[in-house]
Design a protein around this motif. Structure first.
Motif, PDB file in Angstrom:
ATOM      1  N   ASN A 176      -4.956   2.019 -25.405  1.00  0.00           N
ATOM      2  CA  ASN A 176      -4.665   1.556 -26.544  1.00  0.00           C
ATOM      3  C   ASN A 176      -4.932   0.152 -26.930  1.00  0.00           C
ATOM      4  O   ASN A 176      -4.408  -0.668 -27.138  1.00  0.00           O
ATOM      5  CB  ASN A 176      -3.315   1.825 -26.787  1.00  0.00           C
ATOM      6  CG  ASN A 176      -2.698   3.202 -26.951  1.00  0.00           C
ATOM      7  OD1 ASN A 176      -3.480   4.154 -26.963  1.00  0.00           O
ATOM      8  ND2 ASN A 176      -1.590   3.345 -26.189  1.00  0.00           N
ATOM      9  N   GLY A 177      -6.464  -0.123 -26.387  1.00  0.00           N
ATOM     10  CA  GLY A 177      -6.746  -1.642 -26.677  1.00  0.00           C
ATOM     11  C   GLY A 177      -6.227  -2.762 -25.909  1.00  0.00           C
ATOM     12  O   GLY A 177      -6.713  -3.813 -25.933  1.00  0.00           O
ATOM     13  N   SER A 178      -5.597  -2.401 -24.731  1.00  0.00           N
ATOM     14  CA  SER A 178      -5.293  -3.347 -23.944  1.00  0.00           C
ATOM     15  C   SER A 178      -5.426  -2.760 -22.709  1.00  0.00           C
ATOM     16  O   SER A 178      -5.646  -1.685 -22.284  1.00  0.00           O
ATOM     17  CB  SER A 178      -3.614  -3.864 -24.045  1.00  0.00           C
ATOM     18  OG  SER A 178      -2.939  -2.875 -23.988  1.00  0.00           O
ATOM     19  N   ILE A 179      -5.616  -3.835 -21.752  1.00  0.00           N
ATOM     20  CA  ILE A 179      -6.127  -3.556 -20.218  1.00  0.00           C
ATOM     21  C   ILE A 179      -4.680  -3.288 -19.541  1.00  0.00           C
ATOM     22  O   ILE A 179      -4.103  -4.279 -19.260  1.00  0.00           O
ATOM     23  CB  ILE A 179      -6.771  -4.413 -19.679  1.00  0.00           C
ATOM     24  CG1 ILE A 179      -8.264  -4.387 -20.536  1.00  0.00           C
ATOM     25  CG2 ILE A 179      -7.035  -4.220 -18.320  1.00  0.00           C
ATOM     26  CD1 ILE A 179      -9.195  -5.429 -20.035  1.00  0.00           C
ATOM     27  N   VAL A 180      -4.461  -2.257 -18.599  1.00  0.00           N
ATOM     28  CA  VAL A 180      -3.443  -2.316 -17.874  1.00  0.00           C
ATOM     29  C   VAL A 180      -3.866  -1.848 -16.456  1.00  0.00           C
ATOM     30  O   VAL A 180      -4.921  -1.384 -16.193  1.00  0.00           O
ATOM     31  CB  VAL A 180      -2.275  -1.151 -18.271  1.00  0.00           C
ATOM     32  CG1 VAL A 180      -1.947  -1.275 -19.725  1.00  0.00           C
ATOM     33  CG2 VAL A 180      -3.068   0.319 -18.343  1.00  0.00           C
ATOM     34  N   THR A 181      -2.728  -1.917 -15.628  1.00  0.00           N
ATOM     35  CA  THR A 181      -2.926  -1.415 -14.078  1.00  0.00           C
ATOM     36  C   THR A 181      -3.334  -0.208 -13.882  1.00  0.00           C
ATOM     37  O   THR A 181      -2.692   0.603 -14.643  1.00  0.00           O
ATOM     38  CB  THR A 181      -1.945  -1.943 -13.122  1.00  0.00           C
ATOM     39  OG1 THR A 181      -0.670  -1.190 -13.424  1.00  0.00           O
ATOM     40  CG2 THR A 181      -1.497  -3.619 -13.268  1.00  0.00           C
ATOM     41  N   ASN A 182      -4.143   0.126 -12.783  1.00  0.00           N
ATOM     42  CA  ASN A 182      -4.242   1.871 -12.812  1.00  0.00           C
ATOM     43  C   ASN A 182      -4.724   2.023 -11.227  1.00  0.00           C
ATOM     44  O   ASN A 182      -5.472   3.078 -10.864  1.00  0.00           O
ATOM     45  CB  ASN A 182      -5.526   2.109 -13.522  1.00  0.00           C
ATOM     46  CG  ASN A 182      -6.012   3.600 -13.676  1.00  0.00           C
ATOM     47  OD1 ASN A 182      -4.924   4.372 -13.810  1.00  0.00           O
ATOM     48  ND2 ASN A 182      -7.271   3.981 -13.580  1.00  0.00           N
ATOM     49  N   GLY A 183      -4.227   1.123 -10.369  1.00  0.00           N
ATOM     50  CA  GLY A 183      -4.456   1.298  -8.951  1.00  0.00           C
ATOM     51  C   GLY A 183      -3.441   0.258  -8.106  1.00  0.00           C
ATOM     52  O   GLY A 183      -2.797  -0.498  -8.683  1.00  0.00           O
ATOM     53  N   PHE A 187       0.578  -9.921 -14.237  1.00  0.00           N
ATOM     54  CA  PHE A 187       1.251  -8.618 -14.566  1.00  0.00           C
ATOM     55  C   PHE A 187       2.620  -8.401 -13.656  1.00  0.00           C
ATOM     56  O   PHE A 187       2.619  -9.061 -12.767  1.00  0.00           O
ATOM     57  CB  PHE A 187       0.209  -7.528 -14.349  1.00  0.00           C
ATOM     58  CG  PHE A 187      -0.471  -7.428 -12.805  1.00  0.00           C
ATOM     59  CD1 PHE A 187       0.256  -6.707 -11.942  1.00  0.00           C
ATOM     60  CD2 PHE A 187      -1.532  -8.158 -12.511  1.00  0.00           C
ATOM     61  CE1 PHE A 187      -0.292  -6.562 -10.658  1.00  0.00           C
ATOM     62  CE2 PHE A 187      -2.058  -8.028 -11.254  1.00  0.00           C
ATOM     63  CZ  PHE A 187      -1.326  -7.436 -10.370  1.00  0.00           C
ATOM     64  N   ASP A 188       3.320  -7.648 -14.179  1.00  0.00           N
ATOM     65  CA  ASP A 188       4.617  -7.562 -13.574  1.00  0.00           C
ATOM     66  C   ASP A 188       4.656  -7.175 -12.258  1.00  0.00           C
ATOM     67  O   ASP A 188       3.637  -6.111 -11.771  1.00  0.00           O
ATOM     68  CB  ASP A 188       5.441  -6.415 -14.517  1.00  0.00           C
ATOM     69  CG  ASP A 188       7.097  -6.519 -14.164  1.00  0.00           C
ATOM     70  OD1 ASP A 188       7.262  -7.499 -13.702  1.00  0.00           O
ATOM     71  OD2 ASP A 188       7.639  -5.484 -14.345  1.00  0.00           O
ATOM     72  N   PRO A 213       0.916  -1.238   0.149  1.00  0.00           N
ATOM     73  CA  PRO A 213       0.079  -0.028  -0.173  1.00  0.00           C
ATOM     74  C   PRO A 213       0.816   1.278   0.181  1.00  0.00           C
ATOM     75  O   PRO A 213       0.254   2.428   0.299  1.00  0.00           O
ATOM     76  CB  PRO A 213      -0.890  -0.191   1.232  1.00  0.00           C
ATOM     77  CG  PRO A 213       0.242  -0.932   2.341  1.00  0.00           C
ATOM     78  CD  PRO A 213       0.943  -1.804   1.334  1.00  0.00           C
ATOM     79  N   ASP A 214       2.317   1.131  -0.255  1.00  0.00           N
ATOM     80  CA  ASP A 214       2.931   2.375  -0.393  1.00  0.00           C
ATOM     81  C   ASP A 214       3.025   2.695  -1.835  1.00  0.00           C
ATOM     82  O   ASP A 214       2.156   2.687  -2.465  1.00  0.00           O
ATOM     83  CB  ASP A 214       4.378   2.017   0.353  1.00  0.00           C
ATOM     84  CG  ASP A 214       3.957   1.801   1.823  1.00  0.00           C
ATOM     85  OD1 ASP A 214       3.422   2.418   2.311  1.00  0.00           O
ATOM     86  OD2 ASP A 214       4.748   0.865   2.414  1.00  0.00           O
ATOM     87  N   GLU A 215       4.246   3.102  -2.223  1.00  0.00           N
ATOM     88  CA  GLU A 215       4.569   3.618  -3.625  1.00  0.00           C
ATOM     89  C   GLU A 215       4.435   2.307  -4.761  1.00  0.00           C
ATOM     90  O   GLU A 215       4.826   1.153  -4.182  1.00  0.00           O
ATOM     91  CB  GLU A 215       5.904   4.169  -3.985  1.00  0.00           C
ATOM     92  CG  GLU A 215       6.253   4.985  -2.865  1.00  0.00           C
ATOM     93  CD  GLU A 215       5.630   6.439  -3.855  1.00  0.00           C
ATOM     94  OE1 GLU A 215       6.267   6.639  -4.859  1.00  0.00           O
ATOM     95  OE2 GLU A 215       4.738   7.270  -3.196  1.00  0.00           O
ATOM     96  N   TYR A 216       3.676   2.266  -5.733  1.00  0.00           N
ATOM     97  CA  TYR A 216       3.622   1.403  -6.789  1.00  0.00           C
ATOM     98  C   TYR A 216       3.464   2.071  -8.008  1.00  0.00           C
ATOM     99  O   TYR A 216       2.967   3.249  -8.389  1.00  0.00           O
ATOM    100  CB  TYR A 216       2.248   0.514  -6.427  1.00  0.00           C
ATOM    101  CG  TYR A 216       1.057   1.171  -6.303  1.00  0.00           C
ATOM    102  CD1 TYR A 216       0.272   1.480  -7.519  1.00  0.00           C
ATOM    103  CD2 TYR A 216       0.447   1.553  -5.180  1.00  0.00           C
ATOM    104  CE1 TYR A 216      -0.898   1.982  -7.387  1.00  0.00           C
ATOM    105  CE2 TYR A 216      -0.588   2.472  -5.009  1.00  0.00           C
ATOM    106  CZ  TYR A 216      -1.306   2.600  -6.181  1.00  0.00           C
ATOM    107  OH  TYR A 216      -2.426   3.378  -6.194  1.00  0.00           O
ATOM    108  N   GLU A 217       3.636   1.229  -9.073  1.00  0.00           N
ATOM    109  CA  GLU A 217       3.421   1.713 -10.504  1.00  0.00           C
ATOM    110  C   GLU A 217       2.296   1.538 -11.036  1.00  0.00           C
ATOM    111  O   GLU A 217       1.351   0.706 -10.498  1.00  0.00           O
ATOM    112  CB  GLU A 217       4.348   0.988 -11.557  1.00  0.00           C
ATOM    113  CG  GLU A 217       5.939   1.506 -11.348  1.00  0.00           C
ATOM    114  CD  GLU A 217       6.806   0.434 -12.333  1.00  0.00           C
ATOM    115  OE1 GLU A 217       6.464   0.065 -13.349  1.00  0.00           O
ATOM    116  OE2 GLU A 217       7.685  -0.027 -11.580  1.00  0.00           O
ATOM    117  N   LYS A 218       1.695   2.369 -12.013  1.00  0.00           N
ATOM    118  CA  LYS A 218       0.425   2.296 -12.860  1.00  0.00           C
ATOM    119  C   LYS A 218       1.017   2.003 -14.369  1.00  0.00           C
ATOM    120  O   LYS A 218       2.029   2.161 -14.542  1.00  0.00           O
ATOM    121  CB  LYS A 218      -0.490   3.403 -12.725  1.00  0.00           C
ATOM    122  CG  LYS A 218      -0.970   3.585 -11.418  1.00  0.00           C
ATOM    123  CD  LYS A 218      -2.043   4.742 -11.343  1.00  0.00           C
ATOM    124  CE  LYS A 218      -2.395   5.017  -9.978  1.00  0.00           C
ATOM    125  NZ  LYS A 218      -3.398   6.237 -10.013  1.00  0.00           N
TER     126      LYS A 218
END
Ligand code: AMP
Ligand code: GLY
Length: 427
Positions: free
Chosen positions: A377-384, A413-414, A345-350
Motif C-alpha cells: 500500500n505505498g509504503s515499505i514493510v518488513t518481509n523477512g 522499525f519496531d 532467527p526464531d519466530e519473528y513478525e512480518k
C-alpha cells in the motif's frame, strides 16, 4: 543486455545495484526481489523453484543472461533444465550444473571431491542407516568437540558441534533414526573439529579459468562477540585483515587451483561463483564448506569494493573467456551491518512499517541494501528476518563500521535489532 536475477535478499539487491552500473545492462528483472530491487529493476512474482515460469520469463522478456542468486534452484537443477531447451540456446547462465551444485547440496559429495583432489579439509567419515552401529562406535572413540553435519541442505541448521559424547550420540540418533533434518540428515558426515578463524573467499569461474574476487568475513551469530544462535549472517567486512598475501597464496595454490582443476578433471559443468568457506588453523587454510553462489551478507561488502563492470565479468565467464580479465579492487575497507526483526532467527513478525528510507543518502560511499522488505500500500514493510543492511567504505575498518552503524541506526522499525560489534576482533 536483458538480465533476469533470481532471489530476494540483500545479496540480490547488491547484485542488481552493481549490474545497473554497467552500460551493457539494458533491463533487469528480479524474481521475486524485494522493495530494494524494485528501485533498480522490475520485480517479477514467480518462485525461484518454478522452473517453467523462469523459462517463460526468459522467452517473453528476451532475457540474454540469467543469474541465479541462491542455491536452491541450482541444487534442484535449474541450469540443466534451461540448457536442454532449444529456444534458450543463446541464453547465458551464471550458475553451475545440478551435478556440480552438489558441492553445496551434499556435504558427503563435497568431502569426496576434496579427498579426490587432495584439498585440505577436516578428517571425516560418513554414516547412514546401513552403518549406524559402526557410527556409534566411531563417535565413542573420537576426540571432542566433534562436528555432525546433515548431508543435504538444511536451511543453514544442519551442522552441530558437540562438546561431549552423549550429545554427539543423541544428535546422531536424532538425525539418522528420527529424521531431525528430514531427508537431508539421513546421511551424516562426522567431522574432526578445526579450531581457527573463519573467512569467505570467492571466485568467478568459467570451469577452467577463474578470477579471485575480494574476500570477506561474515558474522553469523545473533549475539555480540559471536554468541547465541546461528543466523544467515548479521554483518560482514572486506577485506579480511588476517588474509595477507602469504596466506592468500596458500589459499590459491592449495585450495582454489585444485578445486577449479578438479571441476575440469571430473567433467563438472561450472559457470559461476564458488564460495569457499575457509578456516585458518595456525597459518594453514582448510575448507569448511563449498557454496555454489555468492554469500549473503558478504556480497554487500565485496561488490561495493569491486571496480570492474560486473556484466562484463559475467559475460566473460559465460562465454569461457575469463583468461584475460584482471580484477580491480577498491583498497578501502567495506563493512555492512544487518538490521533484523526481533525474534530472528526464531519466530519473528512480518509486515512492520520501516521508517527513514526516504531520506536521501547524501554521504558518499554509503549504501543501503534491502534484504527482507516488500512494498505494501505505498509504503515499505518488513518481509523477512533479515530486513535491511547498511554498507560503508572507509580507509580504516573502524570508520567503515562506524559509518554503517550510524546509517542503520537511522532506519527505524519496531523490534529492530543489530549487532554493534561487527569487525570487533580487528578494531
Ligand atoms: P557449514 O554449514 O558447513 O558452513 O557449517 C556451519 C558452521 O559450523 C561453520 O561456519 C563453522 O563455524 C562451523 N563448522 C563446520 N565445520 C566445522 C569444523 N570441522 N570445525 C569447526 N567448526 C566447524
Ligand atoms: N553468509 C553465509 C552464506 O551466505 O552462506
Amino acid at each position: 543486455m536483458n538480465i533476469l536475477l533470481l532471489g530476494s535478499g540483500g545479496r540480490e539487491h547488491a547484485i542488481a545495484w552493481k549490474l545497473k552500473q554497467s552500460t551493457r545492462c539494458s533491463k533487469i528483472f528480479i524474481s521475486p526481489g524485494n522493495a530494494g530491487t524494485a528501485q533498480v529493476g522490475v520485480n517479477k512474482s514467480f518462485l525461484i523453484t518454478d522452473f517453467e515460469a523462469i523459462k517463460n520469463c526468459c522467452i517473453d522478456e528476451n532475457i540474454d543472461m540469467l543469474i541465479v542468486g541462491p542455491e536452491e534452484p541450482l541444487v534442484k537443477g535449474i541450469v540443466d533444465y534451461l540448457k536442454k531447451d532449444k529456444k534458450l540456446e543463446n541464453l547465458l547462465i551464471i550458475g553451475p550444473s545440478k551435478e556440480a551444485s552438489q558441492l553445496e547440496g551434499s556435504k558427503a559429495y563435497a568431502k569426496e571431491f576434496m579427498k579426490r583432489h587432495k584439498i585440505p579439509t577436516a578428517g571425516y567419515k560418513e554414516f547412514d542407516a546401513k552403518n549406524f552401529e559402526e557410527g556409534l562406535e566411531y563417535l565413542h572413540n573420537q576426540q571432542l568437540p566433534i562436528v555432525l553435519k546433515a548431508d543435504g541442505l538444511a536451511a543453514g541448521k544442519g551442522v552441530i558441534i558437540c562438546q561431549n559424547h552423549i550429545e554427539a550420540i543423541s544428535e546422531f540418533e536424532l538425525m539418522i533414526q528420527r529424521s531431525k533434518f528430514g531427508e537431508a540428515g539421513k546421511r551424516v558426515v562426522v567431522e574432526e573439529f578445526l579450531d581457527g578463524i573463519e573467512l569467505s573467499v570467492f571466485v568467478l569461474t568459467d570451469g577452467r579459468n577463474y578470477i579471485l574476487l575480494p574476500n570477506a568475513k561474515d558474522y553469523k551469530r545473533i549475539g555480540e562477540k559471536d554468541s547465541g544462535s546461528n543466523t544467515g549472517g548479521m554483518g560482514a567486512i572486506s577485506p579480511v585483515p588476517f588474509a595477507d598475501d602469504a596466506f592468500m597464496k596458500k589459499v590459491i595454490s592449495k585450495i582454489i587451483e585444485p578445486t577449479v582443476k578438479g571441476l575440469d578433471k571430473d567433467n563438472l559443468e561450472y559457470t559461476g561463483f564458488i564460495f569457499f568457506g575457509l578456516i585458518k588453523v595456525g597459518d594453514e587454510p582448510f575448507v569448511i564448506e563449498y557454496n555454489c553462489r555468492l554469500g549473503d551478507p558478504e556480497t554487500e561488502v565485496i561488490l561495493p569494493r569491486l571496480k570492474n563492470d560486473l556484466v562484463e565479468l559475467l559475460h566473460a565467464a559465460a562465454t569461457k573467456d575469463l583468461k584475460n580479465i584482471t580484477i580491480e579492487e577498491d583498497s578501502r575497507f567495506a563493512s555492512t551491518v544487518v538490521a533484523v526483526s526481533g525474534g530472528y532467527p526464531d519466530e519473528y513478525e512480518k509486515g512492520i512499517a520501516i521508517h527513514g528510507l526516504h531520506n536521501k543518502i547524501t554521504e558518499p560511499d554509503l549504501y543501503i541494501f534491502h534484504c527482507g522488505t516488500i512494498e505494501s500500500n505505498g509504503s515499505i514493510v518488513t518481509n523477512g528476518g533479515r530486513v535491511i543492511c547498511a554498507t560503508a567504505l572507509a580507509d580504516k575498518l573502524v570508520d567503515a563500521v562506524q559509518k554503517s552503524k550510524q546509517e542503520i541506526k537511522r532506519i527505524e522499525f519496531d523490534k529492530k535489532y543489530y549487532r554493534r560489534d561487527i569487525g570487533y576482533e580487528f578494531v
